[in-house]
Scaffold this motif. Structure first.
Motif, PDB file in Angstrom:
ATOM      1  N   GLY A 125     -53.925 -26.810   6.736  1.00 23.73           N
ATOM      2  CA  GLY A 125     -53.660 -28.233   7.948  1.00 23.73           C
ATOM      3  C   GLY A 125     -51.975 -28.094   8.326  1.00 23.73           C
ATOM      4  N   GLU A 126     -50.996 -28.052   7.454  1.00 21.59           N
ATOM      5  CA  GLU A 126     -49.898 -27.808   7.526  1.00 21.59           C
ATOM      6  C   GLU A 126     -49.097 -26.417   7.796  1.00 21.59           C
ATOM      7  OE1 GLU A 126     -47.186 -29.621   6.826  1.00 21.59           O
ATOM      8  OE2 GLU A 126     -48.432 -30.907   5.797  1.00 21.59           O
ATOM      9  N   PHE A 143     -46.858 -26.421  11.670  1.00 23.14           N
ATOM     10  CA  PHE A 143     -46.139 -24.692  11.642  1.00 23.14           C
ATOM     11  C   PHE A 143     -46.357 -24.381  12.743  1.00 23.14           C
ATOM     12  CE2 PHE A 143     -44.492 -26.584   7.469  1.00 23.14           C
ATOM     13  CZ  PHE A 143     -43.406 -26.183   7.349  1.00 23.14           C
ATOM     14  N   GLU A 144     -47.573 -23.829  13.560  1.00 24.55           N
ATOM     15  CA  GLU A 144     -48.019 -22.543  14.185  1.00 24.55           C
ATOM     16  C   GLU A 144     -47.972 -23.263  15.695  1.00 24.55           C
ATOM     17  OE1 GLU A 144     -51.204 -20.547  13.487  1.00 24.55           O
ATOM     18  OE2 GLU A 144     -50.741 -18.430  11.910  1.00 24.55           O
ATOM     19  N   ARG A 172     -44.650 -24.960  20.471  1.00 26.26           N
ATOM     20  CA  ARG A 172     -43.942 -25.150  21.391  1.00 26.26           C
ATOM     21  C   ARG A 172     -42.695 -25.220  21.886  1.00 26.26           C
ATOM     22  NH1 ARG A 172     -40.758 -29.278  21.442  1.00 26.26           N
ATOM     23  NH2 ARG A 172     -39.976 -30.114  20.055  1.00 26.26           N
ATOM     24  N   ILE A 173     -41.817 -25.028  20.495  1.00 26.75           N
ATOM     25  CA  ILE A 173     -40.815 -24.778  20.683  1.00 26.75           C
ATOM     26  C   ILE A 173     -40.536 -23.905  21.615  1.00 26.75           C
ATOM     27  CG2 ILE A 173     -38.300 -23.782  19.514  1.00 26.75           C
ATOM     28  CD1 ILE A 173     -39.757 -25.567  17.119  1.00 26.75           C
ATOM     29  N   ASP A 174     -40.801 -22.187  21.351  1.00 26.67           N
ATOM     30  CA  ASP A 174     -41.186 -21.152  21.960  1.00 26.67           C
ATOM     31  C   ASP A 174     -41.097 -21.141  23.125  1.00 26.67           C
ATOM     32  OD1 ASP A 174     -40.691 -18.238  21.856  1.00 26.67           O
ATOM     33  OD2 ASP A 174     -42.791 -18.465  22.877  1.00 26.67           O
ATOM     34  N   GLY A 184     -32.484 -21.284  17.459  1.00 24.97           N
ATOM     35  CA  GLY A 184     -32.114 -21.332  16.206  1.00 24.97           C
ATOM     36  C   GLY A 184     -33.345 -23.109  15.742  1.00 24.97           C
ATOM     37  N   GLN A 185     -33.723 -23.423  16.396  1.00 25.75           N
ATOM     38  CA  GLN A 185     -35.408 -24.387  15.930  1.00 25.75           C
ATOM     39  C   GLN A 185     -36.149 -23.595  15.961  1.00 25.75           C
ATOM     40  OE1 GLN A 185     -35.224 -28.013  15.582  1.00 25.75           O
ATOM     41  NE2 GLN A 185     -33.046 -27.325  15.767  1.00 25.75           N
ATOM     42  N   LYS A 186     -36.885 -22.227  16.142  1.00 20.02           N
ATOM     43  CA  LYS A 186     -37.754 -21.346  15.795  1.00 20.02           C
ATOM     44  C   LYS A 186     -37.364 -21.204  14.278  1.00 20.02           C
ATOM     45  CE  LYS A 186     -39.665 -18.534  18.234  1.00 20.02           C
ATOM     46  NZ  LYS A 186     -39.263 -17.761  19.437  1.00 20.02           N
TER      47      LYS A 186
END
Length: 233
Positions: free
Chosen positions: A115-116, A120-121, A126-128, A143-145
């Motif tokens: 689940g974790e 993460f994925e 989403r950030i990408d 940077g966040q990725k």
């Protein structure tokens, strides 16, 4: 000559009705043979059904014996392992079932780990997507990725290391149940501690995402998985 003729006339004639009993007896014999044929057909039919059922009974009994005694998928509290797909765990189903029965807390940790990793994925994707939408600010997204990917890879490595001793314990238990149980008693607690430490670090990163998690899904399997994940998330 006259006496001979008179004696012949005095002889009683054989009644014609005597033929009937023979005919009735013959008819009765035919009915008996016909009646016997029906039970024979029923008997053959029953035998056929039994022959068809035997493989199923033996197969079911063999599966029960394997899951209950050999693989250990039946637990002391009568819980039964339900095969599920853990996308980020490479252990085969028989090993997951073994872990479920012999090391239930570690199994729950594997489900929580899966689940974790999904979280993460999803966050990295989403950030990408944000970085793609605003290419002039892609540096911020990258940077966040990196932060999320670093923690995800750390979690992944920790659980990949756990899969090896789980496999070894499973095989040992199949070969020698006594020695396998001794290994479980010696290593299960340490493996669980490693799993919880890795999950704890990951959960610090994913904690803000938990608030947006959907409600528990319907269905026995999905609902159970969701509850197990919630125990660790």
């Amino acid at each position: 000559m006259g006496l001979f003729t008179k004696k012949k006339k005095d002889e009683p004639k054989e009644p014609a009705a005597q033929v009937k009993p023979v005919q009735v007896q013959d008819k009765g014999d035919d009915d008996t043979e016909s009646d016997k044929a029906v039970p024979k057909k029923k008997s053959l039919f029953k035998k056929l059904i039994i022959l068809l059922l035997i493989p199923g009974i033996l197969g079911g009994g063999g599966f029960f014996a394997y899951t209950k005694f050999f693989s250990g998928s039946g637990t002391k509290d009568s819980r039964v392992y339900l095969p599920v797909t853990l996308s980020h765990v490479t252990l085969p189903q028989e090993m997951l079932a073994f872990c479920f029965a012999r090391m239930p807390e570690l199994y729950d940790a594997l489900v929580a780990y899966d689940g974790e990793m999904d979280l993460f994925e999803a966050e990295i994707a989403r950030i990408d997507a944000v970085g793609t939408k605003y290419p002039d600010q892609e540096r911020i997204a990258d940077g966040q990725k990196k932060v999320w990917d670093k923690e995800m890879q750390s979690l992944k490595k920790s659980f990949e290391k756990l899969e090896k001793p789980i496999k070894e314990t499973f095989v040992l238990f199949q070969v020698n149940p006594t020695a396998g149980q001794e290994k479980i008693d010696q290593t299960a607690e340490e493996m669980l501690r490693t799993a919880k430490e890795a999950l704890g670090k990951a959960q610090e990163q994913t904690a803000p995402l938990k608030k947006a998690m959907p409600k528990a899904p319907e269905g026995l399997v999905k609902g159970t998985l969701y509850k197990i994940k919630k125990m660790f998330l």
